[in-house]
Design a protein around this motif. Structure first.
Motif, mmCIF file in Angstrom:
data_model
loop_
_atom_site.group_PDB
_atom_site.id
_atom_site.type_symbol
_atom_site.label_atom_id
_atom_site.label_comp_id
_atom_site.label_asym_id
_atom_site.label_seq_id
_atom_site.Cartn_x
_atom_site.Cartn_y
_atom_site.Cartn_z
ATOM 1 N N HIS A 1 0.850 -1.187 0.000
ATOM 2 C CA HIS A 1 0.000 0.000 0.000
ATOM 3 C C HIS A 1 0.887 1.240 0.000
ATOM 4 N N GLN A 2 0.345 2.352 -0.447
ATOM 5 C CA GLN A 2 1.121 3.586 -0.524
ATOM 6 C C GLN A 2 1.738 3.972 0.830
ATOM 7 N N VAL A 3 0.991 3.746 1.908
ATOM 8 C CA VAL A 3 1.513 4.078 3.243
ATOM 9 C C VAL A 3 2.752 3.228 3.545
ATOM 10 N N GLN A 4 2.697 1.955 3.148
ATOM 11 C CA GLN A 4 3.849 1.070 3.376
ATOM 12 C C GLN A 4 5.055 1.515 2.527
ATOM 13 N N ILE B 1 -8.709 17.086 2.340
ATOM 14 C CA ILE B 1 -7.894 17.834 3.305
ATOM 15 C C ILE B 1 -6.450 17.373 3.222
ATOM 16 N N THR B 2 -5.523 18.338 3.255
ATOM 17 C CA THR B 2 -4.125 17.985 3.442
ATOM 18 C C THR B 2 -3.768 18.363 4.876
ATOM 19 N N PRO B 3 -3.545 17.377 5.731
ATOM 20 C CA PRO B 3 -3.308 17.712 7.137
ATOM 21 C C PRO B 3 -1.946 18.355 7.360
ATOM 22 N N THR B 4 -1.849 19.145 8.428
ATOM 23 C CA THR B 4 -0.564 19.726 8.816
ATOM 24 C C THR B 4 0.274 18.645 9.511
ATOM 25 N N ARG B 5 1.555 18.928 9.718
ATOM 26 C CA ARG B 5 2.416 17.963 10.427
ATOM 27 C C ARG B 5 1.875 17.699 11.836
ATOM 28 N N GLU B 6 1.382 18.748 12.491
ATOM 29 C CA GLU B 6 0.819 18.576 13.841
ATOM 30 C C GLU B 6 -0.384 17.629 13.805
ATOM 31 N N GLU C 1 3.343 11.859 6.626
ATOM 32 C CA GLU C 1 3.128 13.156 5.981
ATOM 33 C C GLU C 1 3.316 13.041 4.465
ATOM 34 N N ALA C 2 4.261 12.194 4.057
ATOM 35 C CA ALA C 2 4.578 12.051 2.631
ATOM 36 C C ALA C 2 3.428 11.418 1.842
#
Lengths: 155, 288
Positions: free
Chosen positions: A85-88, A122-127, A151-152
């Motif tokens: 998966h993209q996250v992996q 939504i693109t979340p912030t690093r926080e 984040e990536a």
């Protein structure tokens, strides 16, 4: 007690004892060992799986309550076109894995969160990315790289 | 763990399950984020669990509003509260308390009713609801209904006014009189995530157009056996202008909040530390 639910895209019917926990159904009955038993009290998030789109701790979830629902474990993320998966992929790229015990939970939590963010545009912030991972502990102290990887996913 | 489970789908099934098991040892659960851990630590042979997670009744689940109240079903999860725009806009104290509770995975299943009925002095959503003067709507298996203010519903450490026949159906919060509000939830712990409050302060102030405080609701968590609504501190603020509160008035307010604190020393903090922190965060709400 008879339970019918979808696991990684496939409907299954299984007889279980009423007090069985979801983590034990997944690991011991279905033999899917990618979901990890860590603290077993909801602190560490290693056992995180996705139920109807939400990340939950499978160590504190009664198996009977997935009746009629859709459960995704780390094993459910691969398909013929994309073994990872993209996250992996992002976790590999960023060196976000050391011993690997927390990784399935990190991946499942990040996937559930990114699916929601993408659906809402939504693109979340690093926080916000950090907050989304607050229920997952890594004892190899690799948080910076895990957060970089999560984040990536949005880039 | 070895217990039996009854999973009612409708209110009549639920009330029957409670009625039929009056002579037995049963527990009622919804999200199980506290109960499962309790069950793991005790003998559960012979225990019957009435499982609310499969209940489909909207009265237990929905967030709705009428002219005077917001109504929150007891089975509403912390995540559902956070995602509700009206809650975020009208009651930042409740939004923040739900959002500071544990982790995403737990917020996705932990319910408002469970947080109340677990009766912890550090219950996050419970503290916010006490500051908002929430009322519990309670039903029983004989068909009776009653209402009770949350602050009196909680009778002591791990004690509520619920009988073995009863459960909470939903909670109501009075609507704001004013759009001009100052509302928030301060939670002090040793880390931000997965933390049980060492001290918490829930505050909800409503002001008129000129800034005069017309309603003050302040409750403090983890500093006493219950979560007190700090009546004398609230009375002190009512009628004052929020833009014009002097340093000595801030101190007086904080002293009055502190008068409700009777903390213990435990693994998380000493009683002295809890009092110091409560006094200091009480003073600072005006700066936020």
């Amino acid at each position: 007690m008879i339970l019918t639910f979808k696991i990684n895209g496939e409907w299954v019917t299984q007889e279980i004892k009423p007090s069985l926990l979801l983590i034990d159904l997944i690991r011991d009955v279905l033999q899917l060992k990618g979901t990890k038993p860590g603290c077993l009290e909801g602190e560490c998030g290693a056992c995180s799986v996705i139920v109807n789109g939400d990340a939950i701790n499978s160590c504190m979830y009664l198996a009977i309550n997935v009746d009629g629902k859709e459960v995704t474990t780390i094993e459910g993320l691969e398909n013929n076109e994309n073994p990872l998966h993209q996250v992996q992929e992002k976790m590999l790229e960023h060196g976000a894995v050391q011993c690997g015990f927390c990784s399935p939970g990190m991946v499942m939590t990040t996937k559930a969160y990114s699916d929601k963010c993408i659906a809402e545009g939504i693109t979340p912030t690093r926080e916000e990315v950090k907050k989304s991972l607050e229920g997952n502990l890594c004892r190899c102290t690799g948080y910076a790289k895990i957060i970089d990887a999560a984040e990536a996913v949005y880039k | 763990m070895n217990f039996d489970v009854i999973s009612p789908k409708t209110t009549p099934e639920l009330l029957n399950a409670i009625y039929d098991n009056q002579s037995k040892n049963f527990r009622i659960g919804a999200g199980f984020t506290d109960l499962i851990n309790q069950f793991k630590a005790q003998e559960t042979e012979g225990l019957i669990l009435i499982n609310l997670a499969q209940l489909t009744e909207v009265d237990f689940k929905k967030i709705s509003e009428n002219e005077i109240n917001f109504q929150i079903g007891a089975l509403t999860t912390a995540s559902e509260l956070i995602d509700n725009k009206s809650i975020k806009e009208n009651f930042p104290v409740l939004y923040q308390a739900a959002n500071k509770l544990a982790s995403t995975q737990i917020r996705n299943v932990a319910t408002v009713g469970g947080n109340i009925c677990n009766v912890s002095p550090s219950g996050d959503m419970t503290a916010a609801l006490i500051a908002l003067k929430a009322t519990c709507h309670i039903i029983d298996c004989d068909g009776n209904e009653r209402k009770e203010l949350l602050s009196s519903f909680i009778r002591g450490l791990k004690k509520t006014s619920l009988t073995k026949k009863e459960l909470i159906k939903n909670i109501t919060i009075p609507k704001n009189f004013s759009k001009n509000i100052k509302s928030g939830y301060e939670k002090v712990g040793s880390r931000k995530s997965m933390e049980i409050a060492i001290v918490s302060l829930a505050y909800h102030l409503q002001m008129d157009d000129k800034g005069v405080i017309t309603y003050a609701g302040v409750a403090c968590g983890a500093v006493a056996p219950t979560i007190p609504f700090t009546t004398s501190a609230c009375e002190f603020l009512t009628g004052k202008n929020i833009n014009d509160i002097s340093d000595s008035e801030k101190e007086e307010f904080a002293k009055r909040v502190l008068s409700y604190a009777n903390p213990i020393s435990d693994i998380r903090a000493s009683d002295w530390y809890r009092k110091e922190v409560l006094f200091n965060i009480s003073k600072t709400i005006f700066e936020r």
